[in-house]
Design a protein around this motif. Structure first.
Motif, PDB file in Angstrom:
ATOM      1  N   GLU A  52     -20.273 -19.567  29.969  1.00 36.11           N
ATOM      2  CA  GLU A  52     -21.406 -19.057  29.207  1.00 36.11           C
ATOM      3  C   GLU A  52     -21.403 -19.686  27.819  1.00 36.11           C
ATOM      4  N   ARG A  53     -22.569 -20.103  27.332  1.00 35.75           N
ATOM      5  CA  ARG A  53     -22.668 -20.662  25.993  1.00 35.75           C
ATOM      6  C   ARG A  53     -22.638 -19.534  24.962  1.00 35.75           C
ATOM      7  N   PRO A  54     -21.849 -19.705  23.886  1.00 32.88           N
ATOM      8  CA  PRO A  54     -21.775 -18.638  22.895  1.00 32.88           C
ATOM      9  C   PRO A  54     -23.089 -18.482  22.143  1.00 32.88           C
ATOM     10  N   MET A  55     -23.368 -17.232  21.757  1.00 30.25           N
ATOM     11  CA  MET A  55     -24.547 -16.943  20.948  1.00 30.25           C
ATOM     12  C   MET A  55     -24.090 -16.158  19.725  1.00 30.25           C
ATOM     13  N   THR A  56     -24.520 -16.572  18.548  1.00 29.11           N
ATOM     14  CA  THR A  56     -24.110 -15.902  17.315  1.00 29.11           C
ATOM     15  C   THR A  56     -25.237 -15.076  16.718  1.00 29.11           C
ATOM     16  N   ALA A  57     -26.483 -15.500  16.876  1.00 28.25           N
ATOM     17  CA  ALA A  57     -27.618 -14.752  16.342  1.00 28.25           C
ATOM     18  C   ALA A  57     -27.919 -13.556  17.243  1.00 28.25           C
ATOM     19  N   PRO A  58     -28.575 -12.521  16.696  1.00 27.25           N
ATOM     20  CA  PRO A  58     -28.927 -11.352  17.513  1.00 27.25           C
ATOM     21  C   PRO A  58     -29.792 -11.740  18.705  1.00 27.25           C
ATOM     22  N   ALA A  59     -29.367 -11.295  19.866  1.00 27.39           N
ATOM     23  CA  ALA A  59     -30.135 -11.584  21.086  1.00 27.39           C
ATOM     24  C   ALA A  59     -31.139 -10.455  21.290  1.00 27.39           C
ATOM     25  N   ASN A  60     -32.272 -10.558  20.609  1.00 29.02           N
ATOM     26  CA  ASN A  60     -33.225  -9.445  20.618  1.00 29.02           C
ATOM     27  C   ASN A  60     -34.588  -9.807  21.205  1.00 29.02           C
ATOM     28  N   VAL A  61     -34.670 -10.947  21.909  1.00 29.81           N
ATOM     29  CA  VAL A  61     -35.903 -11.318  22.588  1.00 29.81           C
ATOM     30  C   VAL A  61     -35.659 -11.170  24.088  1.00 29.81           C
ATOM     31  N   LYS A  62     -36.333 -10.217  24.712  1.00 32.92           N
ATOM     32  CA  LYS A  62     -36.111  -9.962  26.140  1.00 32.92           C
ATOM     33  C   LYS A  62     -37.015 -10.850  26.985  1.00 32.92           C
ATOM     34  N   VAL A  63     -36.409 -11.492  27.964  1.00 32.02           N
ATOM     35  CA  VAL A  63     -37.155 -12.312  28.923  1.00 32.02           C
ATOM     36  C   VAL A  63     -36.797 -11.832  30.328  1.00 32.02           C
ATOM     37  N   HIS A  64     -37.665 -12.119  31.268  1.00 34.85           N
ATOM     38  CA  HIS A  64     -37.471 -11.663  32.638  1.00 34.85           C
ATOM     39  C   HIS A  64     -37.648 -12.829  33.602  1.00 34.85           C
ATOM     40  N   ILE A  65     -36.893 -12.796  34.685  1.00 34.08           N
ATOM     41  CA  ILE A  65     -37.048 -13.748  35.771  1.00 34.08           C
ATOM     42  C   ILE A  65     -37.549 -12.953  36.969  1.00 34.08           C
ATOM     43  N   ILE A  66     -38.624 -13.412  37.580  1.00 30.10           N
ATOM     44  CA  ILE A  66     -39.234 -12.687  38.687  1.00 30.10           C
ATOM     45  C   ILE A  66     -39.185 -13.540  39.947  1.00 30.10           C
ATOM     46  N   GLY A  67     -38.627 -12.968  41.004  1.00 34.04           N
ATOM     47  CA  GLY A  67     -38.557 -13.659  42.280  1.00 34.04           C
ATOM     48  C   GLY A  67     -39.671 -13.201  43.204  1.00 34.04           C
ATOM     49  N   ASN A  68     -40.256 -14.153  43.893  1.00 31.93           N
ATOM     50  CA  ASN A  68     -41.323 -13.848  44.852  1.00 31.93           C
ATOM     51  C   ASN A  68     -41.093 -14.688  46.101  1.00 31.93           C
ATOM     52  N   GLY A  69     -40.202 -14.232  46.942  1.00 28.89           N
ATOM     53  CA  GLY A  69     -39.864 -15.015  48.123  1.00 28.89           C
ATOM     54  C   GLY A  69     -39.039 -16.237  47.752  1.00 28.89           C
ATOM     55  N   TRP A  70     -39.636 -17.430  47.934  1.00 31.27           N
ATOM     56  CA  TRP A  70     -38.937 -18.675  47.634  1.00 31.27           C
ATOM     57  C   TRP A  70     -39.175 -19.131  46.201  1.00 31.27           C
ATOM     58  N   HIS A  71     -39.991 -18.405  45.464  1.00 36.64           N
ATOM     59  CA  HIS A  71     -40.390 -18.840  44.124  1.00 36.64           C
ATOM     60  C   HIS A  71     -39.824 -17.921  43.045  1.00 36.64           C
ATOM     61  N   ALA A  72     -39.337 -18.510  41.964  1.00 39.85           N
ATOM     62  CA  ALA A  72     -38.895 -17.752  40.795  1.00 39.85           C
ATOM     63  C   ALA A  72     -39.660 -18.247  39.575  1.00 39.85           C
ATOM     64  N   GLY A  73     -40.196 -17.307  38.812  1.00 42.19           N
ATOM     65  CA  GLY A  73     -40.925 -17.646  37.596  1.00 42.19           C
ATOM     66  C   GLY A  73     -40.410 -16.835  36.425  1.00 42.19           C
ATOM     67  N   LEU A  74     -41.058 -17.001  35.284  1.00 41.76           N
ATOM     68  CA  LEU A  74     -40.621 -16.361  34.049  1.00 41.76           C
ATOM     69  C   LEU A  74     -41.667 -15.373  33.527  1.00 41.76           C
ATOM     70  N   LEU A  75     -41.183 -14.322  32.891  1.00 42.25           N
ATOM     71  CA  LEU A  75     -42.055 -13.419  32.148  1.00 42.25           C
ATOM     72  C   LEU A  75     -41.510 -13.376  30.737  1.00 42.25           C
ATOM     73  N   VAL A  76     -42.265 -13.923  29.786  1.00 39.53           N
ATOM     74  CA  VAL A  76     -41.769 -14.085  28.419  1.00 39.53           C
ATOM     75  C   VAL A  76     -42.799 -13.595  27.408  1.00 39.53           C
ATOM     76  N   PRO A  77     -42.347 -13.216  26.202  1.00 41.94           N
ATOM     77  CA  PRO A  77     -43.302 -12.832  25.154  1.00 41.94           C
ATOM     78  C   PRO A  77     -44.279 -13.969  24.861  1.00 41.94           C
ATOM     79  N   ALA A  78     -45.506 -13.612  24.554  1.00 46.55           N
ATOM     80  CA  ALA A  78     -46.570 -14.610  24.421  1.00 46.55           C
ATOM     81  C   ALA A  78     -46.566 -15.351  23.087  1.00 46.55           C
ATOM     82  N   ALA A  79     -45.984 -14.758  22.048  1.00 45.44           N
ATOM     83  CA  ALA A  79     -46.160 -15.279  20.689  1.00 45.44           C
ATOM     84  C   ALA A  79     -45.823 -16.756  20.542  1.00 45.44           C
ATOM     85  N   ALA A  80     -44.622 -17.168  20.959  1.00 43.00           N
ATOM     86  CA  ALA A  80     -44.213 -18.565  20.763  1.00 43.00           C
ATOM     87  C   ALA A  80     -45.010 -19.508  21.652  1.00 43.00           C
TER      88      ALA A  80
END
Length: 221
Positions: free
Chosen positions: A30-58
Motif C-alpha cells: 500500500e502506498r503511504p498517505m500523509t494528508a487527510p483521506a477525506n474524499v470518499k470514492v466508490h467502485i461499482i461492479g455491474n457483472g463484468w464491468h466496474a466503474g467509479l462514483l466520484v465527487p463531481a467538483a474536480a
C-alpha cells in the motif's frame, strides 16, 4: 451463434480466474498517505464491468460541459468501455467478441448522481477514501479519457443507458487486455490504491483491491 457464445464464455471465465489468482497471489504494498483521506470514492461492479462514483467538483473543473449537462449532480458515476458493447440495448456474443478483438472505438458513460446512498443501495460496491491530491489525480486521468472536439469540448455520443446519463466519445482502444476494468484500475492506481491495472481484467479483481485497501476515511474535524 452458439460456437461464438461458447468462446466468449471460455475467454471471460479464463480472465476471471486469472484476475482472481493474481489479485490474491501477487504481493502489493500500500502506498503511504500523509494528508487527510477525506474524499470518499466508490467502485461499482455491474457483472463484468466496474466503474467509479466520484465527487463531481474536480471533474467539473476540468470538464465544465458536464456541469452544464448535469446541473444537479453532486457526484458522477463514470465508466469507460467499447462503443458497440457498452451502448447496445441487447448484449450478444458477437458484440462481446468484437469488443475484445475488433473494437470500433470507445466511449465514456456518465451518470449524474444527486443522492449517493440511494444510488448505491443494492449495488455491488466498495468505498474508500483518498486525500485531495489523489482525488485531483483521479479527476485528471478521467478528464483525459474524454475525446475533445476542435473547441476542446467532450463529444456527445448519445443518451446513456440508465438514470440521468450520457455517452461521450472516449480516448483509448478497448480490447481483451485493455478492458473497462483495467481503465478503472488505472484511475485507482493514480490515487495511490494498491492495484495493478495490467492484470485487473475483471470487475471482481477491481472490487477486491478496493475492499482490501487500507485507505479508510478520516473523520471531518
Amino acid at each position: 451463434m452458439f460456437p461464438y457464445f461458447k468462446r466468449v464464455v471460455v475467454v471471460l471465465f479464463t480472465l476471471l480466474v486469472l484476475g482472481w489468482l493474481i489479485h490474491f497471489l501477487w504481493p502489493q504494498a500500500e502506498r503511504p498517505m500523509t494528508a487527510p483521506a477525506n474524499v470518499k470514492v466508490h467502485i461499482i461492479g455491474n457483472g463484468w464491468h466496474a466503474g467509479l462514483l466520484v465527487p463531481a467538483a474536480a471533474i467539473n473543473a476540468r470538464l465544465p460541459t458536464l456541469k452544464q449537462r448535469f446541473p444537479a449532480a453532486t457526484h458522477y458515476e463514470i465508466g469507460w468501455g467499447d462503443v458497440g458493447f457498452y451502448r447496445a440495448k441487447t448484449v450478444t456474443a458477437g458484440l462481446a467478441m468484437q469488443a475484445m478483438f475488433a473494437s470500433q472505438g470507445s466511449v465514456m458513460h456518465v451518470v449524474g448522481v444527486a443522492d449517493v446512498p440511494r444510488f448505491l443501495k443494492g449495488s455491488d460496491s466498495a468505498s474508500l477514501c483518498v486525500d485531495d491530491a489523489a482525488y485531483q489525480r483521479m479527476a485528471s486521468l478521467v478528464a483525459d479519457s474524454f475525446a475533445r472536439s476542435a473547441q476542446g469540448q467532450p463529444e456527445d455520443a448519445g443518451p446513456g443507458i440508465y438514470g440521468d446519463s450520457q455517452f461521450y466519445i472516449a480516448n483509448g482502444r478497448y480490447s481483451a487486455l485493455h478492458t473497462c476494468n483495467r481503465w478503472t484500475a488505472s484511475v485507482l492506481e493514480a490515487a495511490g490504491i494498491s492495484i495493478s491495472p495490467r492484470i485487473s481484467l475483471t470487475a471482481s479483481s477491481v472490487l477486491g483491491a478496493a475492499r482490501s485497501s487500507t485507505m479508510a476515511c478520516t473523520p471531518s474535524p
